[in-house]
Design an enzyme around this catalytic site. Sequence first.
Site, PDB file in Angstrom:
ATOM      1  N   GLY A   8       1.168  -0.998  -0.004  1.00 30.87           N
ATOM      2  CA  GLY A   8       0.255   0.113   0.195  1.00 30.87           C
ATOM      3  C   GLY A   8       0.682   1.529   0.309  1.00 30.87           C
ATOM      4  CD  GLN A  12      -2.431  10.754   5.311  1.00 22.87           C
ATOM      5  OE1 GLN A  12      -3.092  11.419   4.450  1.00 22.87           O
ATOM      6  NE2 GLN A  12      -2.394  10.168   5.893  1.00 22.87           N
ATOM      7  CG  ASP A  13      -0.706   6.280   6.985  1.00 19.95           C
ATOM      8  OD1 ASP A  13      -1.136   7.172   6.265  1.00 19.95           O
ATOM      9  OD2 ASP A  13      -0.928   5.797   7.920  1.00 19.95           O
ATOM     10  CG  LEU A  59      -1.729  -7.422   0.496  1.00 20.65           C
ATOM     11  CD1 LEU A  59      -2.170  -6.133   0.892  1.00 20.65           C
ATOM     12  CD2 LEU A  59      -0.717  -8.235   1.313  1.00 20.65           C
ATOM     13  CG  LEU A  80       1.505   0.952   6.044  1.00 19.88           C
ATOM     14  CD1 LEU A  80       2.061   1.947   5.223  1.00 19.88           C
ATOM     15  CD2 LEU A  80       0.634   1.067   6.762  1.00 19.88           C
ATOM     16  CD  GLN A  83     -12.494   0.375   0.916  1.00 24.43           C
ATOM     17  OE1 GLN A  83     -12.595   1.814   0.649  1.00 24.43           O
ATOM     18  NE2 GLN A  83     -13.528   0.471   1.984  1.00 24.43           N
ATOM     19  CB  SER A 125      -8.752   1.371  11.989  1.00 23.26           C
ATOM     20  OG  SER A 125      -9.783   2.497  12.583  1.00 23.26           O
ATOM     21  CD  GLU A 127     -13.822   5.035  12.176  1.00 18.06           C
ATOM     22  OE1 GLU A 127     -14.800   3.992  12.201  1.00 18.06           O
ATOM     23  OE2 GLU A 127     -14.139   5.724  12.143  1.00 18.06           O
ATOM     24  CE1 TYR A 149     -10.321   0.522   6.653  1.00 18.14           C
ATOM     25  CE2 TYR A 149     -11.045   1.745   9.231  1.00 18.14           C
ATOM     26  CZ  TYR A 149      -9.843   1.471   7.905  1.00 18.14           C
ATOM     27  OH  TYR A 149      -8.188   2.226   7.797  1.00 18.14           O
ATOM     28  NE  ARG A 184      -6.522  10.447   5.483  1.00 16.31           N
ATOM     29  CZ  ARG A 184      -6.136   9.016   5.544  1.00 16.31           C
ATOM     30  NH1 ARG A 184      -6.442   8.717   4.792  1.00 16.31           N
ATOM     31  NH2 ARG A 184      -6.486   8.887   6.935  1.00 16.31           N
TER      32      ARG A 184
END
Length: 320
Positions: A8, A12-13, A59, A80, A83, A125, A127, A149, A184
Site C-alpha cells: 500500500g 498517504q501513509d 494481498l 498498509l 480498502q 484503526s 474505528e 471497515y 489525502r
Amino acid sequence: MTTALICGISGQDGSYLAQLLLERGYRVVGTSRDAQMSKFGNLLRLGIRDRVEVESMSLTDFRSVIQVLTKVEPDEIYNLGGQSSVGLSFEQPVETLASIATGTLNLLEAVRFLGGKIKLYNAGSSECFGDTSGAPADETTPFRPRSPYAVAKSAAFWEVANYREAYGLFACSGILFNHESPLRPERFVTQKIVAAACRIAGGSDEILELGNTSVQRDWGWAPEYVEGMYLMLQQDEPGDYVLATGKTSSLEEFVAAVFASLDLDWRDRVKTNPAFFRPTDIAIGRSNPAKAKRVMGWEAKYAMADVARMMAQAHRGGGD
C-alpha cells in the site's frame, strides 16, 4: 542495508513511511496490484519515486504474496494495504473484508512459512473501538466495530495477536486514530473540506455540503504517525500501540479551523446534507496514547488546528 516492504505504498501513509525509511538508509520496496500501471503519484509528489523499487502483488492471493516476499527478502513488512475508506466499506463490504482481513492473514502465513524472522507492522484503526461513550480508548479497550471497515480491521488485529502468541512472530498492530495530510484524496472528508474552502477563497460561490458535523474525532498529522509505525518494529518486544494526539474535536471545529486559516466564515458556506450520513457512525472518538509515549517515546506534536492550517496552506501553495 535493512530492506522494508511497504504494502500500500501509493497511499498517504505508505508514501510518508517510504520517505522516512529512505532517510534512515533503508532499501524500500513498495507493492501495488499492478506496479507497471500504477502512477505512484504521492511518491512523485514527495520526490522519492526514483528511489523506491516496486513489485506487483495482490494481498488476497497467497501465491502472489509468497513470491514477492521470497524475491524481496524483507527485514520488515509494513501492511498498509486494503480498502481504506469507512464510507466506501458500506458499499463494498466483501472487498473491504477480503482486502484487509484475508490480506493480513496471507502476510502472516507467508512470514510464518518463511521462518518467522521478518518483523511485521499491521495498520489497525481506532474505528475498531466503535462508540466508547466518550471514554478514552487505549490498547485494552474492547472492540465494538460499527462499520464493515472496522469489522475487517478488528479481524486483522486479532489475526496479528494470534500469530504473535501462537508462533512467536514479531508482529505489531498500530491502532491509529484519524491522521491527515495534503496527500489525502478528496473522498476523505478533511481533504474535501480543504479543497472546497480553498476554491471559495479563490472566488468560488459554491456551498459545501457535509454529513453529520457534530461527530468528534482525534485528528493528527500523518507524517508523525508513520514514525510511530517505524518505532514499533524497533522495540525489543512486539506489541500493539494506540497512536493519537489525545485531543478530540468536532468536525464542525475542523471546518471552522480550515475556513479561519483562509480568513473565511464557514457558516456562510456550509450546510448539512442527510445523504452523506452513514448507516452507523461513531459520535465521539477519544484516545489515550500514553503507552506509545511511555514505551517508545512517541508523542504527537501537532493538534487538529495545526493540521487544518497546514493542509490548507499546502493546498493553496500546491506543495506539502
